[in-house]
Design an enzyme around this catalytic site. Sequence first.
Site, PDB file in Angstrom:
ATOM      1  N   LYS A 173       0.855  -1.182   0.000  1.00 50.05           N
ATOM      2  CA  LYS A 173       0.000   0.000   0.000  1.00 50.05           C
ATOM      3  C   LYS A 173       0.892   1.234   0.000  1.00 50.05           C
ATOM      4  O   LYS A 173       1.434   1.622   1.031  1.00 50.05           O
ATOM      5  CB  LYS A 173      -0.921   0.051   1.216  1.00 50.05           C
ATOM      6  CG  LYS A 173      -2.008   1.133   1.075  1.00 50.05           C
ATOM      7  CD  LYS A 173      -2.571   1.619   2.396  1.00 50.05           C
ATOM      8  CE  LYS A 173      -1.815   2.772   2.966  1.00 50.05           C
ATOM      9  NZ  LYS A 173      -1.918   4.030   2.148  1.00 50.05           N
ATOM     10  N   GLU A 176      -1.121   7.361  -0.334  1.00 49.49           N
ATOM     11  CA  GLU A 176      -2.123   7.801  -1.310  1.00 49.49           C
ATOM     12  C   GLU A 176      -1.683   9.052  -2.073  1.00 49.49           C
ATOM     13  O   GLU A 176      -2.230   9.358  -3.143  1.00 49.49           O
ATOM     14  CB  GLU A 176      -3.470   8.048  -0.634  1.00 49.49           C
ATOM     15  CG  GLU A 176      -3.465   9.065   0.485  1.00 49.49           C
ATOM     16  CD  GLU A 176      -3.218   8.430   1.849  1.00 49.49           C
ATOM     17  OE1 GLU A 176      -3.771   8.961   2.832  1.00 49.49           O
ATOM     18  OE2 GLU A 176      -2.472   7.438   1.926  1.00 49.49           O
ATOM     19  N   GLY A 226       6.780   5.076   8.786  1.00 44.66           N
ATOM     20  CA  GLY A 226       6.025   6.317   8.931  1.00 44.66           C
ATOM     21  C   GLY A 226       6.158   6.879  10.332  1.00 44.66           C
ATOM     22  O   GLY A 226       7.152   6.648  11.025  1.00 44.66           O
ATOM     23  N   GLY A 227       5.138   7.603  10.782  1.00 42.49           N
ATOM     24  CA  GLY A 227       5.189   8.297  12.051  1.00 42.49           C
ATOM     25  C   GLY A 227       4.895   7.409  13.244  1.00 42.49           C
ATOM     26  O   GLY A 227       4.266   6.347  13.130  1.00 42.49           O
ATOM     27  N   THR A 230       1.033   6.681  14.047  1.00 42.79           N
ATOM     28  CA  THR A 230       0.456   5.640  13.203  1.00 42.79           C
ATOM     29  C   THR A 230       1.043   4.279  13.538  1.00 42.79           C
ATOM     30  O   THR A 230       0.339   3.263  13.531  1.00 42.79           O
ATOM     31  CB  THR A 230       0.688   5.963  11.719  1.00 42.79           C
ATOM     32  OG1 THR A 230       0.153   7.262  11.441  1.00 42.79           O
ATOM     33  CG2 THR A 230       0.014   4.941  10.820  1.00 42.79           C
ATOM     34  N   GLY A 231       2.334   4.242  13.836  1.00 45.80           N
ATOM     35  CA  GLY A 231       2.963   2.988  14.233  1.00 45.80           C
ATOM     36  C   GLY A 231       2.310   2.376  15.460  1.00 45.80           C
ATOM     37  O   GLY A 231       2.099   1.158  15.533  1.00 45.80           O
ATOM     38  N   GLU A 248       9.371   1.067  11.221  1.00 47.74           N
ATOM     39  CA  GLU A 248      10.430   2.080  11.173  1.00 47.74           C
ATOM     40  C   GLU A 248       9.745   3.426  11.309  1.00 47.74           C
ATOM     41  O   GLU A 248       9.018   3.860  10.413  1.00 47.74           O
ATOM     42  CB  GLU A 248      11.209   1.969   9.854  1.00 47.74           C
ATOM     43  CG  GLU A 248      12.596   2.611   9.922  1.00 47.74           C
ATOM     44  CD  GLU A 248      12.598   4.066   9.536  1.00 47.74           C
ATOM     45  OE1 GLU A 248      12.263   4.907  10.413  1.00 47.74           O
ATOM     46  OE2 GLU A 248      12.923   4.383   8.395  1.00 47.74           O
ATOM     47  N   CYS A 282      13.765  10.482   7.410  1.00 47.20           N
ATOM     48  CA  CYS A 282      13.675  10.012   8.789  1.00 47.20           C
ATOM     49  C   CYS A 282      15.007  10.092   9.518  1.00 47.20           C
ATOM     50  O   CYS A 282      15.051  10.222  10.744  1.00 47.20           O
ATOM     51  CB  CYS A 282      13.135   8.579   8.835  1.00 47.20           C
ATOM     52  SG  CYS A 282      14.170   7.381   7.971  1.00 47.20           S
ATOM     53  N   GLU A 383      10.338  15.422  15.876  1.00 46.48           N
ATOM     54  CA  GLU A 383      10.719  15.307  14.477  1.00 46.48           C
ATOM     55  C   GLU A 383       9.938  16.332  13.651  1.00 46.48           C
ATOM     56  O   GLU A 383       8.713  16.309  13.615  1.00 46.48           O
ATOM     57  CB  GLU A 383      10.427  13.892  13.978  1.00 46.48           C
ATOM     58  CG  GLU A 383      10.942  13.619  12.586  1.00 46.48           C
ATOM     59  CD  GLU A 383      10.739  12.173  12.167  1.00 46.48           C
ATOM     60  OE1 GLU A 383      11.624  11.630  11.493  1.00 46.48           O
ATOM     61  OE2 GLU A 383       9.693  11.589  12.509  1.00 46.48           O
TER      62      GLU A 383
END
Length: 489
Positions: A173, A176, A226-227, A230-231, A248, A282, A383
């Site tokens: 995925k 988007e 990602g962030g 969300t992780g 990650e 990152c 970050e």
Amino acid sequence: MIRGKMRIGGDWVEARSGAARQVINPFNQETIATVAEGDRQDARDAIRAARLAFDAGPWLPAAGRAGCLARLAGLVTRQREELAELETLDTGKTLEESRWDMNDVAGVFSYYAGLADPWEDEAIETPDAGCSSVLVREPVGVCAQILPWNYPLLQASWKLGPALAAGCTVVMKPSEITPLTTLRLTELALEAGVPGGVVNTVLGPGATVGAELAESAEVDLVSFTGGVATGKTIMRAAAGNVKRIALELGGKNPHIVFADADLEAALERVLDGVFFHAGQICSAGARLMLQDEIHDRFVEALAARVERIRLGDGREAGTQMGPLISAEHRAKVERHVAIAMEEGARLLCGGRRPEAVELAGGFFYLPTLLVDCEDGMRIVQEEVFGPVISVERFGSEEEVVRRANGTIYGLSAGFWSQDPERIQRVARALRFGTIWVNDFNVYFAQAPWGGYKQSGIGRELGRAGLDEYTEIKHLYRSRAPKGQSWFGV
């Protein structure tokens, strides 16, 4: 022509709902393509296709998988310019950076082609001489791979390469907002000989498609870049069936310059470490820590260079830095800088949008340098993911190590010194997954990548990256079975 359909099983398909999304160029907000916008049902279709392909497996013996990966590496090399231009349109980064990415993508697939050969079983010692015991590595199964928007194709290769080498099937995925090179890679994987259903690409937002991938009991592993927020959501969702996860999640990476450093070389790498891809990296060395003795002259030299960075269309020669990915992301960077100044940081360069008329249509933000920063400031701890450097002073080695480690993250760190004993001490003392000494932001396929603490779980790249996609099975065999005459005797 850019294909805007999803790949599910053996077919290219539109979203079941008929929904579509426009993909825009962050340089000028022009529409590049219109692509399908999937939802949970499309994700379920893709998972089912991957499940069928895996359960009927192996989809190819190890030698066949190695051949597919080697051919895929060759196809990426052949289509390097096309892929680089598409990546630049999608992300806004300079074309030269995208070309470097394509070289790395091909290198990753070549590396994992070399690791896809049949793995030898590992014999282990048993307590009974009449028995044998071996460890066998097997593919983990169906793998969901949720990709970030900053390095769409590179991150796809980091996940797809080891998954295919191990014999897994995948559902990718892409973000988007940057799906185009992942769709093209899917085409190239099919051209390389990967069977239908082994690589599926589903489009759509994280709240629906990503959530379905994380929650599904038919998925054996979910890999996400990602962030942190969300992780954590993915971790909670994956707990529903205790699936494997690889995360990650970024970092706040200290870049330390001691007074005995090669200051000219350090200056170059400090600039590289923050302003490539407008700081949307990152591992960006956005937390610059300078020893007292060299602080003032280093900041003066840094400011002079930052002021001269040339912004523009990533496709044009001479552009050194492109736009940020979106209006929403630029607003987030602006808030970080505003908060830093409220907390006492001093602005030396940037801190605003450019005034040039030719940049007005894009999501540009000037390269920004903040000094007089302290540990407790949000600009130091959080970050930013933008073209912003915060500068701190330090006195001693012990002080800077303690402060550099004082973060929730642990992805990467770099430092500069010519003292061999200091190099050994500091490299061991810093608690980060990658330490660069007298360099910064160097990575390659053979070396594992991942972080400590809230920078994530697991490793990508290297042999460790392949291990993420395998299970270990213990096979025990008795050559002379006998009972113990224990029960009912």
